[in-house]
Design a protein around this motif. Sequence first.
Motif, PDB file in Angstrom:
ATOM      1  N   GLY A 257      -1.414  -7.674   3.278  1.00 53.30           N
ATOM      2  CA  GLY A 257      -1.183  -6.243   3.455  1.00 53.30           C
ATOM      3  C   GLY A 257      -0.212  -5.985   4.584  1.00 53.30           C
TER       4      GLY A 257
ATOM      5  N   GLU B 227     -11.010 -10.839  -1.257  1.00 49.36           N
ATOM      6  CA  GLU B 227     -10.666 -10.019  -0.106  1.00 49.36           C
ATOM      7  C   GLU B 227     -11.944  -9.392   0.469  1.00 49.36           C
ATOM      8  OE1 GLU B 227      -6.299  -8.726  -0.107  1.00 49.36           O
ATOM      9  OE2 GLU B 227      -7.459  -7.155  -1.061  1.00 49.36           O
TER      10      GLU B 227
ATOM     11  N   LYS C  15       0.858  -1.212   0.000  1.00 52.22           N
ATOM     12  CA  LYS C  15       0.000   0.000   0.000  1.00 52.22           C
ATOM     13  C   LYS C  15       0.882   1.245   0.000  1.00 52.22           C
ATOM     14  CE  LYS C  15      -3.325  -2.666   2.601  1.00 52.22           C
ATOM     15  NZ  LYS C  15      -4.646  -2.675   3.141  1.00 52.22           N
TER      16      LYS C  15
ATOM     17  N   GLY D 139      -7.427  -5.305   7.096  1.00 49.36           N
ATOM     18  CA  GLY D 139      -6.868  -4.444   8.132  1.00 49.36           C
ATOM     19  C   GLY D 139      -7.659  -4.401   9.427  1.00 49.36           C
TER      20      GLY D 139
ATOM     21  N   SER E  41      -6.297  -9.539   6.668  1.00 46.65           N
ATOM     22  CA  SER E  41      -5.788  -9.818   8.015  1.00 46.65           C
ATOM     23  C   SER E  41      -5.045 -11.152   8.113  1.00 46.65           C
ATOM     24  CB  SER E  41      -6.926  -9.744   9.042  1.00 46.65           C
ATOM     25  OG  SER E  41      -7.470  -8.436   9.075  1.00 46.65           O
TER      26      SER E  41
ATOM     27  N   HIS F 167      -8.494  -3.348  -6.127  1.00 44.56           N
ATOM     28  CA  HIS F 167      -8.417  -3.475  -4.665  1.00 44.56           C
ATOM     29  C   HIS F 167      -9.555  -2.664  -4.052  1.00 44.56           C
ATOM     30  CE1 HIS F 167      -6.975  -3.159  -0.555  1.00 44.56           C
ATOM     31  NE2 HIS F 167      -6.183  -4.173  -0.820  1.00 44.56           N
TER      32      HIS F 167
HETATM   33  C1  PEP Z   1      -4.795  -5.916   1.451  1.00 46.71           C
HETATM   34  O1  PEP Z   1      -4.627  -4.718   1.516  1.00 46.71           O
HETATM   35  O2  PEP Z   1      -4.864  -6.449   0.344  1.00 46.71           O
HETATM   36  C2  PEP Z   1      -4.887  -6.660   2.700  1.00 46.71           C
HETATM   37  C3  PEP Z   1      -5.284  -7.894   2.635  1.00 46.71           C
HETATM   38  O3  PEP Z   1      -4.557  -5.995   3.867  1.00 46.71           O
HETATM   39  P1  PEP Z   1      -4.353  -6.657   5.337  1.00 46.71           P
HETATM   40  O4  PEP Z   1      -3.542  -7.916   5.131  1.00 46.71           O
HETATM   41  O5  PEP Z   1      -3.598  -5.610   6.092  1.00 46.71           O
HETATM   42  O6  PEP Z   1      -5.693  -6.931   5.867  1.00 46.71           O
END
Ligand code: PEP
Length: 249
Positions: A231, A169, A13, A175, A210, A99
């Motif tokens: 992420g 996702e 990111k 997050g 996550s 995304h």
């Molecule tokens: C992402 O941004 O694609 C993501 C999965 O973030 P996180 O792993 O922080 O939840």
Amino acid sequence: MSKRRRLIVANWKMYGRLTSGLVLARDIAAFAETARPLSFDLVLCPPATLTWAIGETLQGTQVMLGGQDCHTATHGAYTGDISAAMLVDLGCRYVILGHSERRHGHGESNELIAKKVEAAQVAGLTTIVCVGETAEDLKAGATAEIIGKQVRESLPKNIRTSDLVIAYEPVWAIGTGQQPEPKDIVAVNRHIRNALGDIGETVRLLYGGSVTPSNAGGILAEDEIDGLLVGSASLNADGFWAITEPCRI
Ligand code: PEP
């Protein structure tokens, strides 16, 4: 274990400055060297500002480079944007598209994402197309319907399936520390494969939301799940390398 080659993708990111980004990339590449030849694909998607420098760092390593977005056009008067060909110039082999932070933060529609996927594939990139339901969709029991629509509408007609990856996702899991059960991810993946029709069995399906070293093993134990999009946990080399452990056979 998945019958498709597994893929672990780091989405940094808008994190990482020049020094910290280079150190992180170098450390991850050094870990990957300890497992040569890698039995899975490993991709880092840094912020655009670091792509060139990290591309240099990753040369000759087993770690591939990706972008976090691209424009639909090859070039033009689009202030602040980056074309797929520009990502290729910098050594990228992959690009994340659609995304949820772009769908929701930048108002990107399925139609726009389909055009980006087409442009990226024409440029020679492998496209990681993200789909996922919101907490409201989940509560309304609309997950399958939303995901099916996103899959059908976010892909162009002339898709090159060998260069297509889909990342499930759930927006509510990104997050937040919350996650669906592996069996629920598998159920969504089945919907995705059905929505893809004939090509469904060949496309790699990732899970993202996550992911941590402690929950990655349970997710990757499922045959239906071909890898992870990570992420925040990808910003720490030790933790990120630990996440890849179940892929190292
Ligand atoms: C992402 O941004 O694609 C993501 C999965 O973030 P996180 O792993 O922080 O939840």
